[in-house]
Write a protein that holds these residues in place. Structure first.
Motif, PDB file in Angstrom:
ATOM      1  N   GLU A 154      69.111  59.107   6.395  1.00  0.00           N
ATOM      2  CA  GLU A 154      69.348  57.734   5.963  1.00  0.00           C
ATOM      3  C   GLU A 154      68.168  57.048   5.274  1.00  0.00           C
ATOM      4  O   GLU A 154      68.322  55.962   4.733  1.00  0.00           O
ATOM      5  CB  GLU A 154      69.784  56.892   7.176  1.00  0.00           C
ATOM      6  N   ARG A 155      67.012  57.650   5.292  1.00  0.00           N
ATOM      7  CA  ARG A 155      65.835  56.967   4.753  1.00  0.00           C
ATOM      8  C   ARG A 155      65.796  57.071   3.227  1.00  0.00           C
ATOM      9  O   ARG A 155      65.560  58.146   2.674  1.00  0.00           O
ATOM     10  CB  ARG A 155      64.573  57.584   5.372  1.00  0.00           C
ATOM     11  N   GLU A 156      66.035  55.964   2.559  1.00  0.00           N
ATOM     12  CA  GLU A 156      66.166  55.975   1.104  1.00  0.00           C
ATOM     13  C   GLU A 156      64.852  56.263   0.380  1.00  0.00           C
ATOM     14  O   GLU A 156      64.858  56.767  -0.739  1.00  0.00           O
ATOM     15  CB  GLU A 156      66.739  54.638   0.620  1.00  0.00           C
ATOM     16  N   ASN A 157      63.731  55.933   1.010  1.00  0.00           N
ATOM     17  CA  ASN A 157      62.431  56.131   0.353  1.00  0.00           C
ATOM     18  C   ASN A 157      61.907  57.560   0.494  1.00  0.00           C
ATOM     19  O   ASN A 157      60.853  57.883  -0.050  1.00  0.00           O
ATOM     20  CB  ASN A 157      61.383  55.181   0.950  1.00  0.00           C
ATOM     21  N   LEU A 158      62.622  58.395   1.227  1.00  0.00           N
ATOM     22  CA  LEU A 158      62.146  59.758   1.498  1.00  0.00           C
ATOM     23  C   LEU A 158      62.185  60.595   0.219  1.00  0.00           C
ATOM     24  O   LEU A 158      63.235  60.773  -0.382  1.00  0.00           O
ATOM     25  CB  LEU A 158      63.003  60.397   2.590  1.00  0.00           C
ATOM     26  N   ARG A 159      61.015  61.110  -0.178  1.00  0.00           N
ATOM     27  CA  ARG A 159      60.920  61.898  -1.408  1.00  0.00           C
ATOM     28  C   ARG A 159      60.845  63.397  -1.140  1.00  0.00           C
ATOM     29  O   ARG A 159      61.243  64.194  -1.968  1.00  0.00           O
ATOM     30  CB  ARG A 159      59.671  61.491  -2.194  1.00  0.00           C
ATOM     31  N   GLU A 160      60.245  63.765  -0.008  1.00  0.00           N
ATOM     32  CA  GLU A 160      60.058  65.188   0.280  1.00  0.00           C
ATOM     33  C   GLU A 160      59.941  65.408   1.776  1.00  0.00           C
ATOM     34  O   GLU A 160      59.455  64.538   2.494  1.00  0.00           O
ATOM     35  CB  GLU A 160      58.793  65.704  -0.428  1.00  0.00           C
ATOM     36  N   VAL A 161      60.424  66.565   2.222  1.00  0.00           N
ATOM     37  CA  VAL A 161      60.252  66.985   3.614  1.00  0.00           C
ATOM     38  C   VAL A 161      59.488  68.303   3.586  1.00  0.00           C
ATOM     39  O   VAL A 161      59.931  69.266   2.949  1.00  0.00           O
ATOM     40  CB  VAL A 161      61.602  67.185   4.339  1.00  0.00           C
ATOM     41  N   VAL A 162      58.339  68.329   4.223  1.00  0.00           N
ATOM     42  CA  VAL A 162      57.497  69.528   4.269  1.00  0.00           C
ATOM     43  C   VAL A 162      57.689  70.191   5.627  1.00  0.00           C
ATOM     44  O   VAL A 162      57.531  69.538   6.663  1.00  0.00           O
ATOM     45  CB  VAL A 162      56.009  69.157   4.069  1.00  0.00           C
ATOM     46  N   LEU A 163      58.037  71.472   5.623  1.00  0.00           N
ATOM     47  CA  LEU A 163      58.182  72.214   6.868  1.00  0.00           C
ATOM     48  C   LEU A 163      56.875  72.932   7.182  1.00  0.00           C
ATOM     49  O   LEU A 163      56.346  73.660   6.336  1.00  0.00           O
ATOM     50  CB  LEU A 163      59.316  73.239   6.757  1.00  0.00           C
ATOM     51  N   LEU A 164      56.361  72.709   8.390  1.00  0.00           N
ATOM     52  CA  LEU A 164      55.166  73.418   8.847  1.00  0.00           C
ATOM     53  C   LEU A 164      55.577  74.538   9.793  1.00  0.00           C
ATOM     54  O   LEU A 164      56.395  74.330  10.693  1.00  0.00           O
ATOM     55  CB  LEU A 164      54.218  72.471   9.591  1.00  0.00           C
ATOM     56  N   VAL A 165      55.022  75.721   9.567  1.00  0.00           N
ATOM     57  CA  VAL A 165      55.237  76.857  10.466  1.00  0.00           C
ATOM     58  C   VAL A 165      53.872  77.447  10.812  1.00  0.00           C
ATOM     59  O   VAL A 165      52.921  77.309  10.046  1.00  0.00           O
ATOM     60  CB  VAL A 165      56.136  77.951   9.832  1.00  0.00           C
ATOM     61  N   ASP A 166      53.782  78.083  11.962  1.00  0.00           N
ATOM     62  CA  ASP A 166      52.546  78.748  12.384  1.00  0.00           C
ATOM     63  C   ASP A 166      52.509  80.126  11.728  1.00  0.00           C
ATOM     64  O   ASP A 166      53.391  80.954  11.957  1.00  0.00           O
ATOM     65  CB  ASP A 166      52.542  78.869  13.916  1.00  0.00           C
ATOM     66  N   ILE A 167      51.499  80.368  10.909  1.00  0.00           N
ATOM     67  CA  ILE A 167      51.423  81.613  10.141  1.00  0.00           C
ATOM     68  C   ILE A 167      51.384  82.858  11.035  1.00  0.00           C
ATOM     69  O   ILE A 167      51.757  83.948  10.616  1.00  0.00           O
ATOM     70  CB  ILE A 167      50.195  81.593   9.186  1.00  0.00           C
ATOM     71  N   ARG A 168      50.970  82.692  12.289  1.00  0.00           N
ATOM     72  CA  ARG A 168      50.826  83.860  13.177  1.00  0.00           C
ATOM     73  C   ARG A 168      52.157  84.372  13.711  1.00  0.00           C
ATOM     74  O   ARG A 168      52.214  85.480  14.249  1.00  0.00           O
ATOM     75  CB  ARG A 168      49.926  83.496  14.368  1.00  0.00           C
ATOM     76  N   HIS A 169      53.218  83.569  13.576  1.00  0.00           N
ATOM     77  CA  HIS A 169      54.496  83.937  14.181  1.00  0.00           C
ATOM     78  C   HIS A 169      55.627  83.893  13.161  1.00  0.00           C
ATOM     79  O   HIS A 169      55.572  83.139  12.187  1.00  0.00           O
ATOM     80  CB  HIS A 169      54.831  82.969  15.330  1.00  0.00           C
ATOM     81  N   ASP A 170      56.665  84.665  13.427  1.00  0.00           N
ATOM     82  CA  ASP A 170      57.872  84.560  12.605  1.00  0.00           C
ATOM     83  C   ASP A 170      58.517  83.201  12.853  1.00  0.00           C
ATOM     84  O   ASP A 170      58.423  82.668  13.963  1.00  0.00           O
ATOM     85  CB  ASP A 170      58.868  85.661  12.983  1.00  0.00           C
ATOM     86  N   PRO A 171      59.190  82.644  11.849  1.00  0.00           N
ATOM     87  CA  PRO A 171      59.874  81.358  12.052  1.00  0.00           C
ATOM     88  C   PRO A 171      60.917  81.475  13.164  1.00  0.00           C
ATOM     89  O   PRO A 171      61.572  82.504  13.313  1.00  0.00           O
ATOM     90  CB  PRO A 171      60.558  81.109  10.695  1.00  0.00           C
ATOM     91  N   SER A 172      61.052  80.400  13.927  1.00  0.00           N
ATOM     92  CA  SER A 172      62.037  80.362  15.013  1.00  0.00           C
ATOM     93  C   SER A 172      63.409  80.010  14.445  1.00  0.00           C
ATOM     94  O   SER A 172      63.540  79.648  13.275  1.00  0.00           O
ATOM     95  CB  SER A 172      61.628  79.297  16.031  1.00  0.00           C
ATOM     96  N   GLU A 173      64.412  80.078  15.303  1.00  0.00           N
ATOM     97  CA  GLU A 173      65.755  79.657  14.898  1.00  0.00           C
ATOM     98  C   GLU A 173      65.746  78.180  14.492  1.00  0.00           C
ATOM     99  O   GLU A 173      66.390  77.780  13.526  1.00  0.00           O
ATOM    100  CB  GLU A 173      66.741  79.896  16.061  1.00  0.00           C
ATOM    101  N   ASP A 174      64.995  77.351  15.246  1.00  0.00           N
ATOM    102  CA  ASP A 174      64.871  75.927  14.898  1.00  0.00           C
ATOM    103  C   ASP A 174      64.255  75.750  13.507  1.00  0.00           C
ATOM    104  O   ASP A 174      64.678  74.887  12.738  1.00  0.00           O
ATOM    105  CB  ASP A 174      64.016  75.183  15.934  1.00  0.00           C
ATOM    106  N   ASP A 175      63.236  76.564  13.194  1.00  0.00           N
ATOM    107  CA  ASP A 175      62.612  76.502  11.865  1.00  0.00           C
ATOM    108  C   ASP A 175      63.637  76.839  10.779  1.00  0.00           C
ATOM    109  O   ASP A 175      63.695  76.184   9.737  1.00  0.00           O
ATOM    110  CB  ASP A 175      61.442  77.488  11.755  1.00  0.00           C
TER     111      ASP A 175
END
Length: 195
Positions: A102-123
């Motif tokens: 709902e946030r109209e001003n939102l321009r980008e969403v950056v996903l952070l992951v820990d490089i040491r691990h494979d992405p989780s299901e949540d990721d």
């Protein structure tokens, strides 16, 4: 980017509490303890603007940081922390979902992951949502200083595969300790802020 001013505006849980400034916002999403606060402090050249914690699941609110009176960095609650009750996890999920949808001003969403691990299901779910909403699917792989250069390259390829990232999608290895990846992150963020 030259940071002339960076300030913590507040922690909020409901849309009616969010700042009313009509400026661009860039949100940071990721698992608990992935290093969002450290990334914010490093990007802004501040040591303790964003509170870091050794306790995963500590951020339970949406935190707004105003930069140069020009835009907000928005720190979303970390997800995937097992020691939090299902009810609380659900309420965080709703809070994040409401903000992102709902946030109209939102321009980008950056996903952070820990490089040491494979992405989780949540990721994977979060990344899929980011893509489906039409954001630029930028991924920052934190804690890069913990791996050798060759291991970093291996892990970046694995993360890209596990998230099913498009060939041209950006994934940036980042270290708050060594400040690597800082310029690359800013360069990509600036393109979204200038749109």
């Amino acid at each position: 980017m030259i940071i002339k001013e960076a300030s913590f505006i507040g922690s909020f849980v409901k849309p009616e509490q969010f700042p009313e400034d009509v400026v661009p916002e860039i949100a940071l999403a990721g698992r608990s303890n992935v290093g969002k606060s450290s990334l914010i402090n490093t990007l802004l050249g501040r040591k303790k603007l964003a509170k870091t914690s050794g306790t995963p699941g500590k951020t339970r609110t949406i935190n707004f940081y105003r930069i140069n009176q020009h835009f907000f960095l928005v720190d979303l609650p970390g997800y995937g922390y097992a020691k939090v009750s299902k009810k609380e996890r659900h309420s965080w999920g709703k809070m994040i979902e409401n903000y992102l949808a709902e946030r109209e001003n939102l321009r980008e969403v950056v996903l952070l992951v820990d490089i040491r691990h494979d992405p989780s299901e949540d990721d994977r779910i979060m990344y899929e949502w980011i893509r489906n909403q039409g954001y630029g699917h930028l991924v920052v792989a934190t804690k890069a200083d913990k791996l050798s250069r060759s291991r970093q390259m291996q892990q970046l390829r694995r993360i890209k595969t596990k998230l099913a990232m498009p060939e041209n999608a950006a994934i940036i290895p980042f270290s708050s300790l060594k400040k690597t990846g800082m310029e690359e992150v800013w360069d990509l963020l600036k393109t979204h802020l200038e749109e």
